[in-house]
Enzyme design. Structure first.
Site, PDB file in Angstrom:
ATOM      1  N   TYR A 201       0.157  -1.581 -12.196  1.00  0.00           N
ATOM      2  CA  TYR A 201      -1.247  -1.539 -12.603  1.00  0.00           C
ATOM      3  C   TYR A 201      -1.396  -0.894 -13.989  1.00  0.00           C
ATOM      4  CZ  TYR A 201      -1.442  -2.618  -7.668  1.00  0.00           C
ATOM      5  OH  TYR A 201      -1.222  -3.214  -6.459  1.00  0.00           O
TER       6      TYR A 201
ATOM      7  N   ARG B  78      -5.436   3.530 -15.793  1.00  0.00           N
ATOM      8  CA  ARG B  78      -5.462   4.228 -14.497  1.00  0.00           C
ATOM      9  C   ARG B  78      -6.119   5.614 -14.555  1.00  0.00           C
ATOM     10  NH1 ARG B  78      -1.773   5.639 -11.873  1.00  0.00           N
ATOM     11  NH2 ARG B  78      -2.622   5.096  -9.863  1.00  0.00           N
TER      12      ARG B  78
ATOM     13  N   GLU C 277       3.791  -6.784   1.713  1.00  0.00           N
ATOM     14  CA  GLU C 277       3.377  -7.134   0.344  1.00  0.00           C
ATOM     15  C   GLU C 277       3.383  -5.901  -0.559  1.00  0.00           C
ATOM     16  OE1 GLU C 277      -0.591  -8.445   1.163  1.00  0.00           O
ATOM     17  OE2 GLU C 277       0.032 -10.405   1.928  1.00  0.00           O
ATOM     18  N   PRO C 278       4.518  -5.243  -0.722  1.00  0.00           N
ATOM     19  CA  PRO C 278       4.519  -4.062  -1.587  1.00  0.00           C
ATOM     20  C   PRO C 278       4.399  -4.443  -3.055  1.00  0.00           C
ATOM     21  CG  PRO C 278       6.756  -4.529  -0.875  1.00  0.00           C
ATOM     22  CD  PRO C 278       5.867  -5.548  -0.210  1.00  0.00           C
ATOM     23  N   GLY C 279       3.615  -3.702  -3.791  1.00  0.00           N
ATOM     24  CA  GLY C 279       3.503  -3.896  -5.229  1.00  0.00           C
ATOM     25  C   GLY C 279       3.906  -2.616  -5.924  1.00  0.00           C
TER      26      GLY C 279
ATOM     27  N   GLY D  93       0.754  -1.242   0.000  1.00  0.00           N
ATOM     28  CA  GLY D  93       0.000   0.000   0.000  1.00  0.00           C
ATOM     29  C   GLY D  93       0.784   1.291   0.000  1.00  0.00           C
TER      30      GLY D  93
ATOM     31  N   TYR E  80      -9.142   5.492 -12.078  1.00  0.00           N
ATOM     32  CA  TYR E  80      -8.851   6.064 -10.755  1.00  0.00           C
ATOM     33  C   TYR E  80      -8.645   7.571 -10.814  1.00  0.00           C
ATOM     34  CZ  TYR E  80      -7.379   1.153 -10.051  1.00  0.00           C
ATOM     35  OH  TYR E  80      -7.289  -0.207 -10.008  1.00  0.00           O
TER      36      TYR E  80
ATOM     37  N   CYS F  39     -13.191   5.083 -28.741  1.00  0.00           N
ATOM     38  CA  CYS F  39     -14.436   5.818 -28.815  1.00  0.00           C
ATOM     39  C   CYS F  39     -15.136   5.883 -27.459  1.00  0.00           C
ATOM     40  CB  CYS F  39     -15.338   5.153 -29.847  1.00  0.00           C
ATOM     41  SG  CYS F  39     -16.852   6.021 -30.093  1.00  0.00           S
TER      42      CYS F  39
END
Ligand SMILES: *Cc1c(COP(=O)(O)O)cnc(C)c1O
Length: 421
Positions: free
Chosen positions: A375, A314, A275-277, A239, A318, A346
């Site tokens: 991501y 993204r 658990e870093p991504g 996170g 987001y 489109c």
């Protein structure tokens, strides 16, 4: 810090000129910097130094086989959220004892896959999942190592679509119910309780929510130990956010995050997992696109690229900001003007940036989206029959395509027309 800088007026990925990659593979494409992956992993290693720990890279952020191998070779564990991710992590050479299995909807088939192949732990998110896992494990004559993901009800203060630690989110078990669920787990013959799991959201730019959540985990550790559970492992999730806008944001450093871990749970004698991504891969990747047209609209101009929302979702999903820079460095004093930067799909949502100040750009000029390593490629689709764009890994002065662009024939032939049609 990353390894995408201008040299001799051209944006480079480490020692390779981005326009050289563009000539070799065509646009659009993703390019990743191996040195940046390594550096970010080392930052977490340093942050947790002195504590018994395992960094489980969250492969959902970027699951390319080459990246998994690079991470695995450095000793990283992997956090997977599906049977497919489990198999891919294994295919990259990561042993089962370094793989943790997260996710709110693990199926029995996925549980069996991981139990048979070997797994470090399941992060269980509900009572029905606990019961199903017990059944599957008993059926295979195995015992499943388990942490229960608790929902600490803290506000991660991030985008609503990636906040996971509030009680109204679908994730985890309410912390108030935790003692009950652990008692239930301890009574199941196919389950072995090994610890506690928490993950409150993604792209956190403030350490306070982590501190609040980890304090609750520490308190719960004490209670569960009183109840007789052998809590020896704490999975603190991922996170930590990254600076998407170079100009105005400085998210916390891994070292300070490590300090929060030390202060909140460091005294408990537990093995720490994180658990870093995003922080590992986000700034280690760029997406490179070509300008197709500069279109003059009424009152605003549109820079139309050959990349679209299907390649990098993204911004549409987001409201995310990506810095977008020309690959050819602009001369000092060049006049900038505001444009909307869009793709050819489109949908009005196919807009990467509105009224962004850019130098004069036209047909064939290259631009790079920074911070596109997490991501990005993993969330891409072939909407509009647009091929998944290639991924390229740079390491020093060498580069290789780590996923080629599919041909139109391959794409068309994935479909099947029934005989009776
Ligand atoms: C998404 C996710 C992560 C990784 O989050 P980042 O923000 O990319 O660090 C880690 N653990 C779990 C359970 C997740 O769902």
């Amino acid at each position: 810090m990353d390894h995408f800088d201008y040299k001799d007026g051209i944006l480079h990925a480490e020692d390779v000129a981005v326009d050289e990659i563009a000539r070799a593979v065509g646009t659009p494409f993703y390019a990743y910097s191996a040195a940046t992956f390594r550096r970010h992993f080392q930052l977490f290693q340093e942050a947790l130094a002195g504590m018994d720990h395992l960094i489980c890279y969250a492969m959902k952020a970027n699951g390319n086989l080459a990246i998994l191998k690079l991470m695995g070779d450095m000793g990283a564990g992997i956090d997977v959220v599906s049977g497919g991710e489990y198999l891919k992590a294994r295919a990259a050479g990561v042993p089962g004892e370094r793989i943790v299995f997260s996710g709110v909807g693990k199926t029995r088939a996925e549980m069996a896959l991981a139990l048979e192949g070997g797994i470090r732990q399941f992060n269980v998110e509900s009572e029905p999942e606990l019961l199903a896992l017990n059944e599957v494990a008993c059926g295979l004559g195995k015992v499943a190592p388990v942490t229960v993901r608790i929902n600490p009800d803290v506000d991660a203060r991030t985008h609503a679509k990636i906040a996971t630690g509030k009680s109204e989110n679908k994730f985890g078990i309410p912390i108030a119910k935790a003692r009950l669920v652990y008692a239930e787990a301890a009574a199941l013959p196919g389950i072995e309780v090994v610890g506690i799991d928490v993950h409150i959201g993604s792209q956190l730019t403030d350490l306070d929510p982590f501190r609040a959540a980890f304090d609750k985990v520490a308190h719960l550790t004490g209670l569960l130990r009183q109840d007789g559970h052998d809590i020896r492992r704490l999975d603190l999730g991922g996170g930590l956010g990254i600076p998407y806008e170079r100009s105005n944001m400085a998210p916390p450093l891994p070292l300070d995050y490590g300090e929060v871990i030390r202060q909140t749970v460091g005294h408990l004698g537990c093995e720490i997992e994180i658990e870093p991504g995003r922080l590992i891969v986000g700034n280690a990747g760029i997406m490179v696109a070509s300008v197709i047209y500069l279109k003059h609209g009424e009152g605003r101009n549109f820079l139309i690229l050959d990349a679209a929302m299907n390649d990098l979702i993204r911004p549409a999903m987001y409201d995310a900001h990506h810095d977008i820079v020309p690959v050819r460095q602009v001369a000092p004093g060049t006049e900038m003007s505001a444009v909307d930067i869009v793709g050819p799909v489109c949908e009005t949502g196919d807009t990467f940036a509105r009224q962004r100040n850019m130098p004069p750009l036209g047909d064939g000029d290259l631009v790079a989206f920074r911070s596109a390593g997490a991501y990005g490629a993993v969330m891409a689709s072939e909407y509009n029959m647009r091929p998944l764009i290639p991924e390229v890994l740079v390491d020093g002065d060498q580069f290789a395509v780590i996923r080629p662009r599919p041909s139109f024939d391959e794409m068309i032939n994935r479909d099947r027309v029934p005989e009776w049609l």
